[in-house]
Design an enzyme around this catalytic site. Structure first.
Site, PDB file in Angstrom:
ATOM      1  N   GLY A  15      47.883  12.734 -16.160  1.00 35.25           N
ATOM      2  CA  GLY A  15      48.036  13.931 -16.967  1.00 35.25           C
ATOM      3  C   GLY A  15      48.448  15.113 -16.113  1.00 35.25           C
ATOM      4  N   CYS A  16      48.540  16.279 -16.719  1.00 31.86           N
ATOM      5  CA  CYS A  16      48.980  17.458 -15.966  1.00 31.86           C
ATOM      6  C   CYS A  16      47.937  17.910 -14.960  1.00 31.86           C
ATOM      7  CB  CYS A  16      49.319  18.600 -16.921  1.00 31.86           C
ATOM      8  SG  CYS A  16      47.933  19.174 -17.915  1.00 31.86           S
ATOM      9  N   THR A  17      46.684  17.488 -15.150  1.00 38.99           N
ATOM     10  CA  THR A  17      45.620  17.875 -14.207  1.00 38.99           C
ATOM     11  C   THR A  17      45.247  16.753 -13.261  1.00 38.99           C
ATOM     12  OG1 THR A  17      43.851  17.194 -15.721  1.00 38.99           O
ATOM     13  CG2 THR A  17      44.645  19.466 -15.893  1.00 38.99           C
ATOM     14  N   GLY A  18      45.918  15.605 -13.369  1.00 40.92           N
ATOM     15  CA  GLY A  18      45.601  14.496 -12.478  1.00 40.92           C
ATOM     16  C   GLY A  18      45.425  13.191 -13.237  1.00 40.92           C
TER      17      GLY A  18
END
Length: 386
Positions: free
Chosen positions: A359-362
């Site tokens: 995802g965009c956060t990891g």
């Protein structure tokens, strides 16, 4: 001319007395050594750094360790860099100097340096823990110990309640789990919140540029690169100008105050490194570090690290069949990338179909919407998520 010099000395004395009356502190100025051999820019650059620091700050003394040079300096003469390092250690051990700035030092395993940079977006100082040395041969354990060292340095710099962020690199989520448990057990510190909309204590690149936390936790190799980027991004890399260098070596039980700069460091940065070392010396970083590790150990530091870094029985080693595929749109964050595939297999074992993703956060684990809550409970129970 001689009369003016004497008057200047008298004025300095009265200024020191006035400052002492104002602060109630008459302690003798700390002495910080500076080894002048070893720089890619020559001895002259090191002397220039000392001159800058002397003109800019008047609350500590500088002792040059190197060849005889012109200028009003206390100089301990040596023939070469190797002799300079030996003399530096002698002066530290004898108490003749309280700290030192040098280009290289062989720290033992368990000790690494806590750097300090100035961030371009806000001009705020950012403490990077750590930047050289090896705190532990285990990456996750090392980053946890770096957090304790970073907190000690921040407090010695006058930050009473420093905020802590964990750089989003391999091992970050495991480090977060350990630090949360340590905090729950009574070790007091504050997590920072990422400036990104989803927040959290795991920091992104934006947080580096703005210095969202007071302390950014990472491994030494990553920290080393960060210091180099922040210190020389305007000069092409061969002359470091911004920040205060790679910082003092800190570790449990370590008793020498040695600040590191690079052979590529220029006079403006070395000037601030001298100031950094002097502040740490004046505020007894060694004692502060001892106290922080004592408090962390009281909260179960070693047991928590051991529990969270021991080898798990991997689901991959068992004969686990993948459940039938289904649409997976429920994302579960907070899984370390090093454990992502094992976390998926732990859910397969409970007959929950899952896939790994980014995802965009990891890293994320994806499951069906109807099994999201149950999947999260399983991942917490099996130690893959806090």
């Amino acid at each position: 001319m001689e009369e003016l010099k004497v008057k200047g000395m008298i004025a300095d004395v009265f200024n020191d007395i006035a400052e002492g009356i104002k602060s109630g502190n008459f302690k003798e100025k700390v002495k910080i050594g500076l080894t002048t051999f070893g720089s890619e820019h020559g001895v002259e650059e090191m002397v220039k750094a000392a001159e800058l620091a002397k003109n800019k700050y008047n609350d500590f003394e500088i002792v040059l360790i190197g060849p005889k040079v012109d200028g009003d300096f206390n100089i301990v003469e040596v023939e070469n860099a190797e002799e300079g390092h030996k003399k530096m250690v002698e002066l530290l051990d004898s108490g003749e100097i309280q700290g030192c700035v040098t280009q290289h030092f062989d720290f033992p395993i368990g000790v690494s340096t806590v750097g300090k940079v100035s961030t371009p977006a806000t001009g705020r100082d950012l403490i990077i823990a750590t930047t050289t040395g090896t705190t532990s041969t285990n990456r996750v354990e090392g980053m946890v110990l770096n957090a304790i060292s970073g907190i000690a340095v921040a407090k010695s710099l006058g930050i009473k309640k420093p905020t802590l962020g964990i750089l989003n690199i391999d091992g970050a989520r495991q480090v977060e789990r350990i630090l949360k448990e340590l905090k729950d057990n009574g070790y007091e510190f504050q997590f920072a919140e990422s400036l990104r909309a989803d927040g959290g204590s795991v920091m992104r690149g934006n947080d580096l540029l703005t210095a969202t936390p007071d302390i950014m936790i990472c491994d030494s190799l990553t920290g080393n690169i960060l210091v180099k980027l922040f210190s020389s991004f305007t000069t092409g890399g061969n002359y470091e100008t911004v920040g205060a260098g790679y910082g003092p070596g800190v570790g449990e039980g370590y008793t020498k105050l040695v600040n590191i700069v690079s052979r590529a460091s220029g006079a403006p940065l070395i000037c601030e490194a001298l100031r950094y070392s002097a502040t740490c010396a004046a505020n007894n970083l060694i004692d502060v570090s001892k106290d922080e590790f004592k408090k962390a150990n009281k909260a179960g530091l070693k047991d928590i690290i051991a529990k969270n870094t021991k080898e798990k029985v991997k689901p991959a080693e068992e004969d686990i069949k993948m459940p039938p595929k289904k649409v997976v749109t429920y994302s579960i964050a907070g899984i370390d990338i090093l454990e992502l595939e094992d976390a998926c297999r732990a859910l397969w074992k409970e007959n929950i179909y899952s896939e790994s993703g980014m995802g965009c956060t990891g890293p994320i684990v994806l499951v069906g919407e109807d099994e999201g809550t149950k999947a999260e409970e399983i991942l917490v129970k099996t130690g893959f998520k806090s």
